[in-house]
Design a protein around this motif. Structure first.
Motif, PDB file in Angstrom:
ATOM      1  N   PRO A  61       0.807  -1.226   0.000  1.00  0.00           N
ATOM      2  CA  PRO A  61       0.000   0.000   0.000  1.00  0.00           C
ATOM      3  C   PRO A  61       0.843   1.280   0.000  1.00  0.00           C
ATOM      4  O   PRO A  61       0.449   2.281  -0.594  1.00  0.00           O
ATOM      5  N   LYS A  94       0.584   4.137  -2.708  1.00  0.00           N
ATOM      6  CA  LYS A  94       0.306   5.551  -2.428  1.00  0.00           C
ATOM      7  C   LYS A  94       1.207   6.450  -3.281  1.00  0.00           C
ATOM      8  O   LYS A  94       0.762   7.463  -3.819  1.00  0.00           O
ATOM      9  N   GLU A  95       2.479   6.072  -3.409  1.00  0.00           N
ATOM     10  CA  GLU A  95       3.410   6.851  -4.236  1.00  0.00           C
ATOM     11  C   GLU A  95       2.947   6.885  -5.692  1.00  0.00           C
ATOM     12  O   GLU A  95       2.942   7.943  -6.325  1.00  0.00           O
ATOM     13  N   PHE A 102      -0.085   6.308  -6.786  1.00  0.00           N
ATOM     14  CA  PHE A 102      -1.368   7.018  -6.830  1.00  0.00           C
ATOM     15  C   PHE A 102      -1.145   8.529  -6.879  1.00  0.00           C
ATOM     16  O   PHE A 102      -1.743   9.229  -7.704  1.00  0.00           O
ATOM     17  N   ASN A 103      -0.270   9.035  -6.013  1.00  0.00           N
ATOM     18  CA  ASN A 103      -0.009  10.478  -5.976  1.00  0.00           C
ATOM     19  C   ASN A 103       0.642  10.970  -7.260  1.00  0.00           C
ATOM     20  O   ASN A 103       0.396  12.099  -7.694  1.00  0.00           O
ATOM     21  N   LEU A 150      -9.481   9.811  -2.505  1.00  0.00           N
ATOM     22  CA  LEU A 150      -9.933   8.552  -1.907  1.00  0.00           C
ATOM     23  C   LEU A 150     -11.365   8.645  -1.385  1.00  0.00           C
ATOM     24  O   LEU A 150     -12.155   7.720  -1.569  1.00  0.00           O
ATOM     25  N   ARG A 178     -11.773   5.058  -2.744  1.00  0.00           N
ATOM     26  CA  ARG A 178     -11.587   4.161  -1.603  1.00  0.00           C
ATOM     27  C   ARG A 178     -12.560   2.978  -1.728  1.00  0.00           C
ATOM     28  O   ARG A 178     -13.761   3.151  -1.923  1.00  0.00           O
ATOM     29  N   TYR A 189      -3.665   0.241  -1.820  1.00  0.00           N
ATOM     30  CA  TYR A 189      -3.721   1.545  -1.142  1.00  0.00           C
ATOM     31  C   TYR A 189      -5.154   2.046  -1.013  1.00  0.00           C
ATOM     32  O   TYR A 189      -5.570   2.548   0.036  1.00  0.00           O
ATOM     33  N   THR A 190      -5.946   1.888  -2.095  1.00  0.00           N
ATOM     34  CA  THR A 190      -7.336   2.354  -2.057  1.00  0.00           C
ATOM     35  C   THR A 190      -8.215   1.473  -1.174  1.00  0.00           C
ATOM     36  O   THR A 190      -9.328   1.871  -0.814  1.00  0.00           O
ATOM     37  N   GLU A 229      -7.303   0.398   1.824  1.00  0.00           N
ATOM     38  CA  GLU A 229      -7.029   0.648   3.244  1.00  0.00           C
ATOM     39  C   GLU A 229      -8.207   1.370   3.888  1.00  0.00           C
ATOM     40  O   GLU A 229      -8.822   2.248   3.259  1.00  0.00           O
TER      41      GLU A 229
END
Length: 421
Positions: free
Chosen positions: A32, A36-37, A39-40, A49, A59, A117-118, A120
């Motif tokens: 995750p 996140k990296e 995704f950003n 999210l 999310r 990540y999404t 979480e």
């Protein structure tokens, strides 16, 4: 035959266990943090999210759609829509037919990490611990409170006064018991003694006049000088977050400073270049003075002013003017050109406006007085390297003064007509 059947059933169990194990390992392999990296870097411009942006909130998206379909959609959604895939067409129409960028460069592992990540759970907001009564006591904040200190000092002073009276009475009693008579002298009033001394009256009058003139001059010289002026604006704008933490160049917002006399007030459309997709700040942005909810509320003020509906991702057409409070204001008889200083002379914004990247609330850093400007012209060397504007005059004046570098004063920066005409 029995043995063959047993072998077949054993192989089935083995393969099912192997598949479930590999599936479990693939889930465990998802990262995750890495997601996140990615995704950003790729998704955050259009997606959030927990709120709708240009695209839908993401999310829990892995629980809504099939994993294989998500892989196809993320890698090339336009192609999936053209193929007639019913779900792809439905998602496309539900989001105002805004095309999603294809990401063929993302590997299967990258997409799995994004989905991890999404998936979480949403973190719970931190609960601030507030003492009973709603406010933290100054003793808890950092030692003994000011009230206690002042009370102790007042008590000590009262004790000293009482002790003086006691000592005075004791000494008088000792003197009377020893037969010592304390003579009572007739004292002349101090004002009468002062009036009778003409020299003292004259000196006092001169000193009074000089002190009055000094303070009157200092007061008059401060009229119109607003150094430290720090007004509250209708929409809170943190230079510390924008210019400091995010490293936004001053001239991105104040673009007219490059080519115009004034630096200009940025239009709200400039703000919306970023805030169209940034409807809330990060949790780490909150400070002791301003919470995340405060900053998010100020962004909502911006949306209201420009008429932006974050849910529909569209402008409503209903706008409201923002009455910004002017901070820097030179007298009408003073001419100052931002372009001459910023573009031609290469002066940094911080030279006049201070370390704005550290300011939570913008304020006037310099006094902006005539003396302050003249001192700057006397001390500042003009940037002439690769500067065609000053090339000819620099060569002529360098020979005249016999120096390699020239200050603004040596180039005529002290002439009255430069700033007053």
């Amino acid at each position: 035959m029995k043995k063959v059947g047993n072998h077949k059933s054993f192989l089935k169990i083995f393969f099912s266990l192997a598949l479930s194990l590999s599936f479990s390992l693939s889930i465990l392999a998802q990262d995750p943090a890495k997601g996140k990296e990615i995704f950003n870097a790729n998704c955050a411009a259009c997606h959030k999210l927990d709120a709708k942006a240009t695209g839908p909130a993401l999310r829990g998206v892995a629980d809504k759609y099939d994993k294989e379909w998500l892989h196809k959609w993320i890698k090339n959604s336009p192609e999936l829509i053209k193929s007639g895939d019913a779900l792809a067409v439905k998602v496309f129409e539900e989001n105002n037919k805004v095309p999603m960028t294809a990401f063929p460069q993302l590997s299967v592992e990258d997409i799995d990490n994004i989905l991890a990540y999404t998936s979480e759970p949403k973190p719970e907001p931190p609960v601030a611990s507030v003492p009973v009564g709603g406010q933290a006591s100054s003793a808890d904040a950092g030692g003994i409170s000011n009230t206690v200190i002042l009370g102790a000092l007042a008590l000590v002073l009262a004790m000293l006064i009482v002790m003086l009276f006691v000592v005075s009475n004791v000494l008088n009693k000792i003197a009377s018991s020893n037969g010592i008579e304390i003579p009572k002298t007739k004292k002349k009033p101090i004002w009468k003694a002062f009036i009778e001394n003409q020299f003292l009256v004259l000196v006092s009058a001169i000193i009074l006049l000089l002190v009055s003139a000094y303070y009157m001059y200092g007061y008059m010289m401060q009229i119109g000088v607003d150094q430290g002026y720090e007004p509250v604006q209708p929409i809170h704008y943190s230079h510390k977050i924008h210019a400091g933490d995010n490293g936004i160049d001053c001239k991105y917002c104040h673009s007219s400073a490059r080519t115009s006399k004034t630096s200009g007030i940025p239009s709200l459309n400039v703000c919306m270049n970023c805030h169209k997709n940034i409807s809330e700040v990060a949790e780490t942005t909150a400070t002791a003075d301003h919470s995340k909810e405060f900053y998010d509320g100020e962004i909502q003020k911006l949306y209201k002013a420009v008429g932006w509906d974050p849910a529909k991702q569209a402008y409503t057409g209903k706008t409201e003017p923002v009455k910004w409070v002017r901070i820097h204001n030179l007298p009408d008889f003073v001419y100052f050109n931002h372009a001459q200083h910023v573009t031609v002379a290469g002066v940094e914004c911080q030279k006049c406006h201070g370390p704005v990247e550290e300011y939570e609330i913008m304020k006037q850093f310099a006094p902006l007085t005539m003396g302050w400007c003249i001192d700057c012209h006397r001390e500042t060397n003009v940037k002439v390297e690769d500067n065609e504007y000053y090339k000819k005059i620099h060569e002529e004046l360098s020979k005249k003064y016999g120096v390699d570098k020239l200050t603004a004063a040596q180039m005529g920066g002290l002439e009255c007509g430069k700033c007053h005409y």
